[in-house]
Design a protein around this motif. Structure first.
Motif, PDB file in Angstrom:
ATOM      1  N   GLY A  52       2.071  -6.719 -12.862  1.00 23.80           N
ATOM      2  CA  GLY A  52       1.361  -5.938 -13.251  1.00 23.80           C
ATOM      3  C   GLY A  52      -0.127  -4.879 -13.277  1.00 23.80           C
ATOM      4  O   GLY A  52      -1.038  -4.071 -13.982  1.00 23.80           O
ATOM      5  N   VAL A  53       1.282  -4.245 -11.774  1.00 23.98           N
ATOM      6  CA  VAL A  53      -0.001  -3.147 -11.117  1.00 23.98           C
ATOM      7  C   VAL A  53       0.238  -1.888 -12.041  1.00 23.98           C
ATOM      8  O   VAL A  53       0.773  -1.371 -12.243  1.00 23.98           O
ATOM      9  N   GLY A  54      -0.978  -1.551 -12.281  1.00 18.78           N
ATOM     10  CA  GLY A  54      -1.219   0.116 -13.651  1.00 18.78           C
ATOM     11  C   GLY A  54      -0.275   0.768 -13.227  1.00 18.78           C
ATOM     12  O   GLY A  54      -0.346   2.257 -13.259  1.00 18.78           O
ATOM     13  N   ASP A  55      -1.390   1.203 -11.479  1.00 16.47           N
ATOM     14  CA  ASP A  55      -1.476   2.478 -11.075  1.00 16.47           C
ATOM     15  C   ASP A  55      -1.456   2.290  -9.475  1.00 16.47           C
ATOM     16  O   ASP A  55      -2.197   0.979  -8.276  1.00 16.47           O
ATOM     17  N   LEU A  56      -0.894   2.643  -8.693  1.00 15.98           N
ATOM     18  CA  LEU A  56      -0.624   2.817  -7.587  1.00 15.98           C
ATOM     19  C   LEU A  56      -0.874   3.875  -6.431  1.00 15.98           C
ATOM     20  O   LEU A  56       0.019   4.675  -7.034  1.00 15.98           O
ATOM     21  N   ALA A  57      -1.906   3.691  -5.387  1.00 18.66           N
ATOM     22  CA  ALA A  57      -1.819   5.078  -5.074  1.00 18.66           C
ATOM     23  C   ALA A  57      -1.536   4.888  -2.961  1.00 18.66           C
ATOM     24  O   ALA A  57      -1.627   3.843  -2.538  1.00 18.66           O
ATOM     25  N   PHE A  58      -0.221   6.018  -2.741  1.00 14.22           N
ATOM     26  CA  PHE A  58      -0.069   5.537  -1.675  1.00 14.22           C
ATOM     27  C   PHE A  58      -1.079   7.293  -0.838  1.00 14.22           C
ATOM     28  O   PHE A  58      -1.609   8.188  -1.319  1.00 14.22           O
ATOM     29  N   VAL A  59      -1.529   6.662   0.855  1.00 13.37           N
ATOM     30  CA  VAL A  59      -2.294   7.855   1.242  1.00 13.37           C
ATOM     31  C   VAL A  59      -2.288   8.051   2.588  1.00 13.37           C
ATOM     32  O   VAL A  59      -1.335   7.172   3.099  1.00 13.37           O
ATOM     33  N   ILE A  60      -1.820   9.359   2.273  1.00 11.00           N
ATOM     34  CA  ILE A  60      -1.511  10.152   3.592  1.00 11.00           C
ATOM     35  C   ILE A  60      -3.083  10.650   4.504  1.00 11.00           C
ATOM     36  O   ILE A  60      -3.083  11.750   3.931  1.00 11.00           O
ATOM     37  N   GLY A  61      -3.094  10.258   5.731  1.00 10.91           N
ATOM     38  CA  GLY A  61      -4.313  11.378   6.306  1.00 10.91           C
ATOM     39  C   GLY A  61      -3.835  12.071   6.970  1.00 10.91           C
ATOM     40  O   GLY A  61      -2.864  13.118   6.537  1.00 10.91           O
ATOM     41  N   GLY A  62      -4.822  13.096   7.523  1.00 14.12           N
ATOM     42  CA  GLY A  62      -4.189  14.925   7.771  1.00 14.12           C
ATOM     43  C   GLY A  62      -3.459  14.222   9.567  1.00 14.12           C
ATOM     44  O   GLY A  62      -3.170  13.312  10.352  1.00 14.12           O
ATOM     45  N   ALA A  63      -3.828  15.824  10.185  1.00 18.08           N
ATOM     46  CA  ALA A  63      -3.589  15.121  11.440  1.00 18.08           C
ATOM     47  C   ALA A  63      -4.043  13.817  12.408  1.00 18.08           C
ATOM     48  O   ALA A  63      -3.839  13.724  13.465  1.00 18.08           O
ATOM     49  N   ASP A  64      -5.076  13.334  12.838  1.00 17.64           N
ATOM     50  CA  ASP A  64      -5.885  11.865  13.046  1.00 17.64           C
ATOM     51  C   ASP A  64      -5.173  11.361  12.206  1.00 17.64           C
ATOM     52  O   ASP A  64      -6.037   9.827  12.493  1.00 17.64           O
ATOM     53  N   GLY A  65      -4.708  10.763  11.525  1.00 20.36           N
ATOM     54  CA  GLY A  65      -4.325   9.671  10.783  1.00 20.36           C
ATOM     55  C   GLY A  65      -5.599   9.482   9.736  1.00 20.36           C
ATOM     56  O   GLY A  65      -5.982   9.817   9.619  1.00 20.36           O
ATOM     57  N   LEU A  66      -5.353   8.102   9.330  1.00 20.16           N
ATOM     58  CA  LEU A  66      -6.654   7.224   8.292  1.00 20.16           C
ATOM     59  C   LEU A  66      -7.377   6.581   9.292  1.00 20.16           C
ATOM     60  O   LEU A  66      -7.034   5.505  10.354  1.00 20.16           O
ATOM     61  N   THR A  67      -8.566   7.053   8.814  1.00 24.72           N
ATOM     62  CA  THR A  67      -9.601   5.770   9.060  1.00 24.72           C
ATOM     63  C   THR A  67      -9.631   4.180   9.228  1.00 24.72           C
ATOM     64  O   THR A  67      -8.556   4.060   8.523  1.00 24.72           O
ATOM     65  N   LYS A  68      -9.943   3.459   9.981  1.00 21.52           N
ATOM     66  CA  LYS A  68      -9.867   2.398  10.050  1.00 21.52           C
ATOM     67  C   LYS A  68     -10.397   1.465   8.906  1.00 21.52           C
ATOM     68  O   LYS A  68      -9.313   0.947   8.134  1.00 21.52           O
ATOM     69  N   ASP A  69     -10.664   2.048   7.788  1.00 21.60           N
ATOM     70  CA  ASP A  69     -11.716   1.594   6.931  1.00 21.60           C
ATOM     71  C   ASP A  69     -10.723   1.736   6.118  1.00 21.60           C
ATOM     72  O   ASP A  69     -10.900   0.533   4.807  1.00 21.60           O
ATOM     73  N   LEU A  70     -10.007   3.101   5.759  1.00 23.19           N
ATOM     74  CA  LEU A  70      -8.832   3.269   4.319  1.00 23.19           C
ATOM     75  C   LEU A  70      -8.517   2.404   4.765  1.00 23.19           C
ATOM     76  O   LEU A  70      -7.380   1.966   3.683  1.00 23.19           O
ATOM     77  N   ARG A  71      -8.081   2.062   6.079  1.00 19.58           N
ATOM     78  CA  ARG A  71      -6.592   1.340   6.277  1.00 19.58           C
ATOM     79  C   ARG A  71      -6.528   0.023   6.220  1.00 19.58           C
ATOM     80  O   ARG A  71      -6.004  -0.815   5.241  1.00 19.58           O
ATOM     81  N   THR A  72      -7.618  -1.152   6.167  1.00 18.52           N
ATOM     82  CA  THR A  72      -8.364  -1.971   6.298  1.00 18.52           C
ATOM     83  C   THR A  72      -8.044  -2.437   5.096  1.00 18.52           C
ATOM     84  O   THR A  72      -7.720  -3.229   4.275  1.00 18.52           O
ATOM     85  N   GLN A  73      -8.732  -1.152   3.758  1.00 22.46           N
ATOM     86  CA  GLN A  73      -8.442  -1.221   2.077  1.00 22.46           C
ATOM     87  C   GLN A  73      -7.343  -1.270   1.127  1.00 22.46           C
ATOM     88  O   GLN A  73      -7.116  -1.449   0.759  1.00 22.46           O
ATOM     89  N   ALA A  74      -5.864  -1.043   2.257  1.00 20.54           N
ATOM     90  CA  ALA A  74      -4.855  -0.907   1.194  1.00 20.54           C
ATOM     91  C   ALA A  74      -4.416  -2.280   0.860  1.00 20.54           C
ATOM     92  O   ALA A  74      -4.285  -3.056   2.470  1.00 20.54           O
ATOM     93  N   ASP A  75      -3.206  -1.933   0.458  1.00 21.25           N
ATOM     94  CA  ASP A  75      -2.967  -3.567  -0.288  1.00 21.25           C
ATOM     95  C   ASP A  75      -1.403  -3.489   1.346  1.00 21.25           C
ATOM     96  O   ASP A  75      -1.017  -4.972   1.122  1.00 21.25           O
ATOM     97  N   ALA A  76      -0.937  -2.748   1.220  1.00 22.44           N
ATOM     98  CA  ALA A  76       0.305  -2.456   2.259  1.00 22.44           C
ATOM     99  C   ALA A  76       0.151  -0.896   3.183  1.00 22.44           C
ATOM    100  O   ALA A  76      -0.638   0.013   2.773  1.00 22.44           O
ATOM    101  N   SER A  77       0.661  -1.253   3.939  1.00 24.26           N
ATOM    102  CA  SER A  77       0.961  -0.423   5.164  1.00 24.26           C
ATOM    103  C   SER A  77       2.318   0.562   5.775  1.00 24.26           C
ATOM    104  O   SER A  77       3.250  -0.811   5.776  1.00 24.26           O
ATOM    105  N   LEU A  78       3.247   0.828   4.883  1.00 24.45           N
ATOM    106  CA  LEU A  78       4.081   1.683   5.342  1.00 24.45           C
ATOM    107  C   LEU A  78       4.471   2.629   6.461  1.00 24.45           C
ATOM    108  O   LEU A  78       3.175   2.911   6.643  1.00 24.45           O
TER     109      LEU A  78
END
Length: 156
Positions: A95-121
């Motif tokens: 029943g997930v209604g919205d799925l967001a894939f996040v792609i960071g900039g040249a330095d990648g994603l912050t640790k906090d943002l990576r921690t918020q993620a439900d999955a990491s690919l």
């Protein structure tokens, strides 16, 4: 299940953007009857040059509220295309209604943002240019929809 790709940086007109548009159109068309899509890309720019911390704020604002979040990160899980399709199908079936894939900039994603993620690919141990990561992600979204629909696009 709506899909939003939140990515730092803007792509100029060119072959990468053409591929992304094509794969999103294919995903939307194939996924419609499967409860997948539509997909959109939200491009974000840190015009003030605040680095990955400022980029993380932009990404967090762009993620639709209540989304399941999947971070694209070199430390993420490497999976096969059928496994990726299964993950999308599971989220849809849960029943997930919205799925967001996040792609960071040249330095990648912050640790906090990576921690918020439900999955990491991860797309492997190599580092990919962000424009190609978007192409690869949109192709894999289309491939996942094709796999879930039983289409012969994905050959084993």
């Amino acid at each position: 299940m709506r899909v939003t790709i939140c990515a730092i940086g803007r792509l100029r007109a060119g072959p990468e953007l053409d591929l992304i548009k094509d794969y999103i159109q294919r995903f939307d068309r194939t996924g419609r009857n499967l409860g997948l899509g539509p997909a959109q890309i939200v491009e974000l720019e840190d015009k003030k040059g605040g680095g990955s911390t400022a980029e993380a704020v932009l990404v967090e604002r762009a993620i639709p509220k209540g989304s399941t979040i999947c971070a694209l990160d070199e430390r993420g899980k490497v999976m096969t295309s059928p496994d990726f399709a299964d993950m999308l199908g599971r989220w849809r079936d849960q029943g997930v209604g919205d799925l967001a894939f996040v792609i960071g900039g040249a330095d990648g994603l912050t640790k906090d943002l990576r921690t918020q993620a439900d999955a990491s690919l991860s797309f492997g141990k190599m580092v990919w240019p962000h424009m190609l990561a978007r192409v690869m992600l949109t192709e894999q979204l289309y491939r996942a929809a094709s796999i879930l629909s039983g289409s012969p696009y994905h050959r084993v």
